[in-house]
Write an enzyme that holds these catalytic residues in place. Structure first.
Site, mmCIF file in Angstrom:
data_model
loop_
_atom_site.group_PDB
_atom_site.id
_atom_site.type_symbol
_atom_site.label_atom_id
_atom_site.label_comp_id
_atom_site.label_asym_id
_atom_site.label_seq_id
_atom_site.Cartn_x
_atom_site.Cartn_y
_atom_site.Cartn_z
ATOM 1 N N ASP A 14 1.042 -1.485 -0.367
ATOM 2 C CA ASP A 14 -0.031 -0.271 -0.207
ATOM 3 C C ASP A 14 0.555 1.138 0.220
ATOM 4 O O ASP A 14 0.946 2.008 1.098
ATOM 5 C CB ASP A 14 -0.960 0.108 1.386
ATOM 6 C CG ASP A 14 -0.608 -0.204 2.457
ATOM 7 O OD1 ASP A 14 0.820 -0.652 2.875
ATOM 8 O OD2 ASP A 14 -1.051 0.400 3.601
ATOM 9 N N HIS A 66 10.215 0.011 8.972
ATOM 10 C CA HIS A 66 8.578 -1.269 9.446
ATOM 11 C C HIS A 66 8.713 -1.909 8.121
ATOM 12 O O HIS A 66 9.136 -3.319 8.629
ATOM 13 C CB HIS A 66 7.525 -0.037 9.165
ATOM 14 C CG HIS A 66 6.888 -0.027 10.793
ATOM 15 N ND1 HIS A 66 6.882 -0.342 12.290
ATOM 16 C CD2 HIS A 66 6.560 1.763 11.121
ATOM 17 C CE1 HIS A 66 6.522 0.520 12.721
ATOM 18 N NE2 HIS A 66 6.163 1.766 11.687
HETATM 19 C C1 BDR Z 1 2.105 -0.738 8.541
HETATM 20 O O1 BDR Z 1 1.409 0.380 9.059
HETATM 21 C C2 BDR Z 1 2.094 1.281 7.192
HETATM 22 O O2 BDR Z 1 1.349 2.659 7.584
HETATM 23 C C3 BDR Z 1 3.173 1.098 6.890
HETATM 24 O O3 BDR Z 1 3.563 1.268 6.082
HETATM 25 C C4 BDR Z 1 3.675 -0.411 7.584
HETATM 26 O O4 BDR Z 1 3.216 -1.058 6.422
HETATM 27 C C5 BDR Z 1 3.074 -0.262 9.808
HETATM 28 O O5 BDR Z 1 2.287 -0.560 10.872
HETATM 29 CA CA CA Z 2 2.808 -0.236 4.041
#
Ligand code: BDR
Ligand code: CA
Length: 317
Positions: free
Chosen positions: A12, A243
């Site tokens: 995403d 992340h």
């Molecule tokens: C996840 O949430 C999204 O905002 C980031 O891309 C990552 O996949 C982190 O909690």
């Molecule tokens: Ca993500």
């Protein structure tokens, strides 16, 4: 020479998604077979456009993009998080349109077809809500017996969430899908907040992007200020959590991580704990909710400096 691990990235994009995608593309150990898109940080149509644009920047027109689900399995989409990733999902830099289009199929069908065409060879990397993978599993029961491995960024097993005190964002965006995927019949690795909150790229690390003379690093340098501002203002953190890239670091260097292996269920109720990822800390009762589920490899610790250097090295190429 061993052949590259074939990975399908469901994403995403998203600032940290962009980092993870470029990191994977710069890794000779990995072959990215496709990007599939999902709502999460932004609406799915924006995610699709961003996936195409990121592949343009990386000069990889050979990699297909397939659009996926526009909403979770059961509940409505919670909406974009422009305050984290920008209204365009890419730090409000508003990239030019891509000349390419997504393939005329759905992400779920594409995942099924890709896995069945190359049984036991495809690693699925989930960087957004797990909806597309859950839909693929519903389209083709038994599919995950033929998946090499699923590596997810999502969940918080022994720590608190980031989208709510109980839940991490990708899981809270579709808890029903996450519960299906954690029940898959293949090895599953969970790179959740337990480990990603231990990896902070500092302002000094981030300054190194600006000095790297390639279009991928330059794009990351351009979108990063938005993300940095979010972490400072909302969390008081100097630097960013990487992340999504943690999935790629794990695939490249699992020896840098430690983990526990336990079955995981997701709270799909409508309480304050909705979206909480719950590992079975003791043997579950016969026929209880955790019974018969495979153990998930939950990453719990990491040599953070080593994975940051690994990522920066790859992004410099
Ligand atoms: C996840 O949430 C999204 O905002 C980031 O891309 C990552 O996949 C982190 O909690
Ligand atoms: Ca993500």
């Amino acid at each position: 020479m061993t052949s590259a691990t074939r990975i399908l990235i469901d994403t995403d994009p998203g600032i940290d998604d962009a980092m993870a995608i470029f990191y994977a593309l710069a890794s000779p150990e990995l072959e990215v077979v496709a990007l599939t898109t999902v709502f999460g940080n932004c609406h799915t149509d924006v995610a699709t456009v961003n996936a195409l644009r990121l592949l343009d920047i990386a000069e990889r027109p050979d990699i297909p993009v397939v659009e996926g689900a526009v909403a979770p399995l059961v509940m409505p989409y919670r909406g974009p998080v422009a305050f984290v990733h920008g209204t365009d999902g890419q730090g409000d830099v508003f990239l030019p349109p891509s000349s390419r289009a997504p393939l005329p199929t759905t992400a779920a069908q594409f995942i099924v077809d890709t896995v069945l065409a190359d049984p036991d060879e495809i690693t699925i990397v989930l960087l957004g809500p797990f909806t597309n993978m859950a839909l693929a599993m519903m389209l083709c029961p038994g599919l995950t017996q033929h998946v090499k491995q699923i590596v997810v960024m999502g969940g918080a097993a022994f720590t608190s969430g980031n989208a709510s005190p109980a839940s991490e964002a990708n899981v809270l965006n579709d808890p029903e899908a996450a519960d299906i995927v954690f029940g898959a019949d293949c090895p599953i690795v969970m790179a959740g907040l337990d480990v990603t909150h231990r990896i902070t790229m500092t302002d000094d690390d981030l300054a190194r992007f600006a000095a790297i003379d390639n279009p991928r690093a330059q794009h990351l340098a351009a979108i990063m200020p938005h993300y940095v501002r979010f972490y400072l203002e909302r969390n008081g953190v100097h630097g960013i959590y990487v992340h999504d890239s943690t999935t790629i670091s794990y695939l490249l260097a699992p020896e840098l991580f430690s983990w526990r292996e336990l079955p995981v269920r997701v709270d799909t109720g409508h309480s304050v704990c909705r979206g909480r990822t719950l590992p079975a800390l003791r043997d579950s009762d016969e026929e209880g909710p955790w019974h018969g589920r495979r153990a998930v490899r939950i990453l719990t610790d990491v040599d953070a400096r080593a994975v940051i250097e690994l990522e920066l090295d790859h992004l410099s190429c």
